[in-house]
Design a protein around this motif. Sequence first.
Motif, PDB file in Angstrom:
ATOM      1  N   ASP A   4      -6.895  23.683 -19.367  1.00  0.00           N
ATOM      2  CA  ASP A   4      -6.348  24.971 -19.755  1.00  0.00           C
ATOM      3  C   ASP A   4      -7.480  25.852 -20.263  1.00  0.00           C
ATOM      4  O   ASP A   4      -8.006  26.670 -19.535  1.00  0.00           O
ATOM      5  CB  ASP A   4      -5.249  24.799 -20.798  1.00  0.00           C
ATOM      6  N   ILE A   5      -7.896  25.645 -21.489  1.00  0.00           N
ATOM      7  CA  ILE A   5      -8.926  26.481 -22.089  1.00  0.00           C
ATOM      8  C   ILE A   5     -10.307  25.917 -21.756  1.00  0.00           C
ATOM      9  O   ILE A   5     -10.559  24.725 -21.948  1.00  0.00           O
ATOM     10  CB  ILE A   5      -8.747  26.553 -23.624  1.00  0.00           C
ATOM     11  N   VAL A   6     -11.190  26.787 -21.258  1.00  0.00           N
ATOM     12  CA  VAL A   6     -12.566  26.410 -20.942  1.00  0.00           C
ATOM     13  C   VAL A   6     -13.494  27.387 -21.669  1.00  0.00           C
ATOM     14  O   VAL A   6     -13.250  28.600 -21.677  1.00  0.00           O
ATOM     15  CB  VAL A   6     -12.828  26.447 -19.422  1.00  0.00           C
ATOM     16  N   GLU A  11     -17.267  18.539 -23.701  1.00  0.00           N
ATOM     17  CA  GLU A  11     -18.261  18.746 -24.749  1.00  0.00           C
ATOM     18  C   GLU A  11     -17.732  18.205 -26.067  1.00  0.00           C
ATOM     19  O   GLU A  11     -16.932  18.860 -26.747  1.00  0.00           O
ATOM     20  CB  GLU A  11     -18.613  20.231 -24.845  1.00  0.00           C
ATOM     21  N   THR A  12     -18.181  17.002 -26.418  1.00  0.00           N
ATOM     22  CA  THR A  12     -17.646  16.324 -27.600  1.00  0.00           C
ATOM     23  C   THR A  12     -17.997  17.049 -28.897  1.00  0.00           C
ATOM     24  O   THR A  12     -17.236  16.988 -29.858  1.00  0.00           O
ATOM     25  CB  THR A  12     -18.143  14.874 -27.665  1.00  0.00           C
ATOM     26  N   ARG A  13     -19.112  17.787 -28.928  1.00  0.00           N
ATOM     27  CA  ARG A  13     -19.479  18.458 -30.183  1.00  0.00           C
ATOM     28  C   ARG A  13     -18.528  19.606 -30.520  1.00  0.00           C
ATOM     29  O   ARG A  13     -18.445  20.014 -31.679  1.00  0.00           O
ATOM     30  CB  ARG A  13     -20.925  18.917 -30.181  1.00  0.00           C
ATOM     31  N   ILE A  14     -17.790  20.129 -29.528  1.00  0.00           N
ATOM     32  CA  ILE A  14     -16.778  21.161 -29.819  1.00  0.00           C
ATOM     33  C   ILE A  14     -15.364  20.680 -29.484  1.00  0.00           C
ATOM     34  O   ILE A  14     -14.412  21.433 -29.616  1.00  0.00           O
ATOM     35  CB  ILE A  14     -17.078  22.491 -29.084  1.00  0.00           C
ATOM     36  N   ASN A  15     -15.261  19.425 -29.047  1.00  0.00           N
ATOM     37  CA  ASN A  15     -13.967  18.831 -28.692  1.00  0.00           C
ATOM     38  C   ASN A  15     -13.203  19.719 -27.709  1.00  0.00           C
ATOM     39  O   ASN A  15     -12.027  20.008 -27.896  1.00  0.00           O
ATOM     40  CB  ASN A  15     -13.131  18.548 -29.942  1.00  0.00           C
TER      41      ASN A  15
END
Length: 178
Positions: free
Chosen positions: A127-129, A87-91
């Motif tokens: 790692d983080i999702v 999700e590029t809007r939240i990188n």
Amino acid sequence: MKVITETPRLIIREFTLADAPAVLHFNTPEQVNRYTGDAGVCNTLSDAENIIRDIWLVEYKQYGFGRWAVVVKDTNTVIGFCGFKNETRINAVDIGYRLHPDYWGQGLATEANQACIDYAKKHMDLDIVYADVVDANSGSINVVTKLGMVYHSQYQEGEFTVNRYVISLKTGSYGDNA
């Protein structure tokens, strides 16, 4: 077509252009897109083909993952999507799903996304999702919390108040490292 993983009831696999009629079918009901911000994006077979070709197939090549088809084993029917998106809007990487309403309330969203998380822990370098869920969408909040995701923050997006949830695939929980 590449199979990603399986559960007792489902096959999770990459989409192909042949899935366009199914993509149109599971996106058509109004209640499917009530909380997604995608209402009206997939109204024709051509729209469905474009989503598959221009988004999902591109993401498979670029990132090695994207939204995957959820297929009922017994009938070989594509009923929706699940899985990860860069999700590029939240990188960051987001997990999400969409199923046709005929398949709601059967635990299939949880089953499909748990299979994706299990697959990612073994085969992906994530790692983080995150998962963003409109606060009025209690069904999806139930799904993400069953996956072990915890509330992270809240923001406003247009008319929607959105809750952000998070999980660490390395530790199985969320700590201060996100």
